[in-house]
Scaffold this motif. Structure first.
Motif, short mmCIF file in Angstrom:
data_model
loop_
_atom_site.label_atom_id
_atom_site.label_comp_id
_atom_site.label_asym_id
_atom_site.label_seq_id
_atom_site.Cartn_x
_atom_site.Cartn_y
_atom_site.Cartn_z
N PRO A 1 40.43 31.02 37.73
CA PRO A 1 40.40 32.50 37.69
C PRO A 1 39.57 33.12 38.81
O PRO A 1 39.97 34.14 39.38
N SER A 2 38.41 32.55 39.13
CA SER A 2 37.57 33.14 40.17
C SER A 2 38.21 33.03 41.55
O SER A 2 38.15 33.97 42.36
N VAL A 3 38.83 31.89 41.82
CA VAL A 3 39.53 31.71 43.09
C VAL A 3 40.72 32.67 43.17
O VAL A 3 40.94 33.34 44.18
N ARG A 4 41.48 32.74 42.11
CA ARG A 4 42.65 33.62 42.07
C ARG A 4 42.27 35.07 42.33
O ARG A 4 42.91 35.77 43.11
N THR A 5 41.21 35.54 41.68
CA THR A 5 40.77 36.91 41.85
C THR A 5 40.39 37.19 43.30
O THR A 5 40.78 38.22 43.89
N ALA A 6 39.62 36.29 43.91
CA ALA A 6 39.19 36.49 45.29
C ALA A 6 40.38 36.51 46.26
O ALA A 6 40.44 37.34 47.17
N VAL A 7 41.33 35.61 46.05
CA VAL A 7 42.51 35.56 46.92
C VAL A 7 43.35 36.82 46.79
O VAL A 7 43.75 37.43 47.80
N LEU A 8 43.61 37.25 45.58
CA LEU A 8 44.44 38.44 45.38
C LEU A 8 43.74 39.70 45.87
O LEU A 8 44.40 40.62 46.40
N GLU A 9 42.43 39.78 45.76
CA GLU A 9 41.70 40.92 46.30
C GLU A 9 41.82 40.98 47.82
O GLU A 9 42.00 42.05 48.40
#
Length: 331
Positions: A306-314
């Motif tokens: 989740p943390s990686v996904r959030t950073a990438v999508l941001e």
């Protein structure tokens, strides 16, 4: 079947024809199709093989069909291909192995060349502002996981495998999505809502079954992401140059190269050398313009985190310009 910018009519002499499961949207009743594919199963209605051989096209593709080789790694029983203008007849068995694996890819490529589009093998999604992110990668590079996780986390589904691009605008090609057994889709699989894929162990389903919100038909390309997930290598999400992206897309996204359609494109031009090479030159220019106008990334990231996904999508949702500087961005 509605493919967004064009329609294709699929007909078969079988009451239950598995090829239909690979399409996600039907065209309105009464729509005149741009192309028609007629699939005749020889177990249901036998025809004399010598008669079919005599009627069969004289193209290299028809010859390969008769040997049981359709396209890329898709094989089956010998099949007979007969083309009459925008209508294609194919006689054989398990002909669902020819519809998406060959006919749709060829039809999309012919359409793109004739109307000034670039046909790419790419997934994609959009953000609320309508900007599109295209996903390209090698087999098993994590493109489907990236797309699925983005769409489950608020992005809007654009396309699974095919996209038509012109002047920086990406146009979806509606299709079913290939999914593997996972916690998100376990219930749908167990309830037999999803159709088994041609290759064992996977399933296909319309995106409306999988993701919230209706799919988008088009979006302005802001990002191009090359997915290359390999957990044994250092993780990262970094900008790459347009030149690097163009070289990669030329091999892994260009439909003519990726699907081995060069002989089909030459046949589409009636063997005209000048027209054929002119089309190839145009495709190269379109691809160069696409990567120059987008922000290009290479991703070796675990989108299930989740943390990686959030950073990438941001990062992908941010409004920065294309640029060409390479370097680490995000996680």
């Amino acid at each position: 079947m509605d493919l967004n910018l064009l329609t294709v009519r699929i007909s078969s002499n079988l009451e239950d024809f598995d090829a239909y499961a690979y399409f996600s949207r039907e065209a309105p009743a009464g729509t005149a199709p741009d192309h028609e594919i007629v699939c005749v199963d020889l177990d249901r209605d036998p025809y004399d093989a010598e008669v079919l051989r005599a009627l069969s096209d004289r193209t290299l593709r028809a010859k390969r069909f008769r040997s049981g080789y359709y396209l890329n790694h898709i094989f089956g029983d010998p099949a007979y291909l007969v083309t009459e203008g925008r209508r294609s007849y194919v006689f054989g068995r398990r002909l669902e192995r020819t519809v998406w694996p060959y006919f749709v890819k060829r039809i999309l490529t012919d359409f793109a060349v004739d109307r000034g589009y670039l046909h790419l093998k790419a997934g994609g999604f959009t953000f609320e502002d309508g900007s599109a992110t295209l996903l390209v990668g090698p087999n098993a590079g994590g493109k489907t996981v990236f797309l699925t996780q983005a769409c489950l986390d608020g992005a809007r589904f654009l396309t699974n495998t095919h996209v038509l691009v012109r002047d920086g605008e990406a146009h979806a090609v509606p299709s079913a999505v290939r999914v593997r057994r996972s916690p998100q889709f376990e219930e749908l699989i167990d309830r037999r809502v999803l159709t088994p894929h041609l290759e064992s162990g996977d399933f296909v389903a319309a995106p409306e079954l999988l993701f919230p919100g209706p799919p988008r038909d088009h979006g302005r390309v802001r990002n191009i992401v090359i997915t290359d997930f390999a957990p044994e290598r250092p993780q990262g999400f970094e900008r790459i140059t347009a030149e690097q992206a163009g070289l990669f897309l030329g091999l892994f996204a260009d439909a003519v190269v990726n699907y081995g359609l060069k002989d089909d494109l030459l046949a589409h031009h009636g063997g005209d050398f000048d027209a054929f090479t002119g089309s190839l030159a145009t495709l190269r220019k379109q691809l160069a313009a696409l990567v120059e106008g987008a922000r290009c990334y290479r991703a070796n990231v675990d989108m299930l985190d989740p943390s990686v996904r959030t950073a990438v999508l941001e990062e992908l949702a941010s409004g920065g310009g294309p640029g060409t500087a390479a370097g680490p961005v995000g996680p």
